[in-house]
Design an enzyme around this catalytic site. Sequence first.
Site, PDB file in Angstrom:
ATOM      1  N   ASP A  75      -8.315  58.702   5.206  1.00 44.56           N
ATOM      2  CA  ASP A  75      -9.659  59.008   5.689  1.00 44.56           C
ATOM      3  C   ASP A  75     -10.527  57.762   5.753  1.00 44.56           C
ATOM      4  OD1 ASP A  75      -9.686  58.744   2.905  1.00 44.56           O
ATOM      5  OD2 ASP A  75     -11.331  60.175   2.643  1.00 44.56           O
ATOM      6  N   TYR A 120      -8.702  47.689   3.676  1.00 36.91           N
ATOM      7  CA  TYR A 120      -7.718  48.772   3.531  1.00 36.91           C
ATOM      8  C   TYR A 120      -7.759  49.700   4.734  1.00 36.91           C
ATOM      9  CZ  TYR A 120      -5.806  53.231   1.973  1.00 36.91           C
ATOM     10  OH  TYR A 120      -5.100  54.403   1.904  1.00 36.91           O
TER      11      TYR A 120
END
Length: 325
Positions: A126, A148
């Site tokens: 997400d 990330y």
Amino acid sequence: MPGFQFSALQDEVLPQGPRVVVTGATGLLGRAVCREFQNHGWTVSGTGLRRARPRFLRCDLTDEDAVRRLLQETKPDVLVHCAAERRPDVMERNADAAVSLNVHASSTVSRETAACGALLIYISTDYVFDGRNPPYGEDDCPNPLNLYGRSKLEGEREALRHCPGAVILRVPVLFGEVESVTESAVTSLWQQVQEATEERRALDHCLQRFPTDARNVAAVCRKLAERARQDPSIRGIFHFSGKEQMTKYEMAVAMAQAFNLPSNHLVPLTELPAGSAPRPVNSQLNCSRLEQLNLSVEPRAFSVAISECLWPFTADKRWRQTVFH
């Protein structure tokens, strides 16, 4: 994972039936995926690196020749790519190594999976979203805030570039049956829950999270694999998530309540700490595509699921002797 059997690498001894290779099988999600597929009759080959043997096959995913040999020998019908660096702060400090795994190795795995004709399931996050306008559907425009998230988004693109029929499964923060409570950002809160002293423990109460059981994610992976092998329209991006919105503070309080422990030493921190990688405030995923295709699973209540995961780490040492990992 007692009793786990990975396939031998010679064709003549492999049993008939679908075969799956799981990268990152030594990790929280990888172990859950291996167990889920094995329990439903698949021949499973799990891979790892430093912690691979004796349970799993050793493979350096940054070594193209090693990846090619692995897939030539195991001949999978499906590859579930769980291996990744998932710690945002670690990625910021070790960018080159993390990008090598999250992007370059994902590109190699995707290319070799396509070459052997297998279905690729790529596990994403997400964190590809900025958290400013939730909930996010599969077609919403990604805008990751940290390295990330950017690396996982690049991994998605590499997967779809090499394997147009790939399945991308985005999930939020995971918990599950851990070998150490520090293995998950969720279960690591247990350490502070147990420290019921006069010293206050400040926990984030800003960022909204949707803690998700890795066992549920594994079940979704298996259902996607089984359906996609029969239906080529099962491809592209899917979302799966737990349904309970919680901050780290709320998770910790829920853990304390589940074990009848005090929580008055836990203090909600309403300002984000300086120095850490930026994170989305609320990256809630819309999971309706999976639900409409009847490929989702119904998550159990967080308090129930987290109790199952943490009971081996309670103060009663007898529980530790029966831990089932």
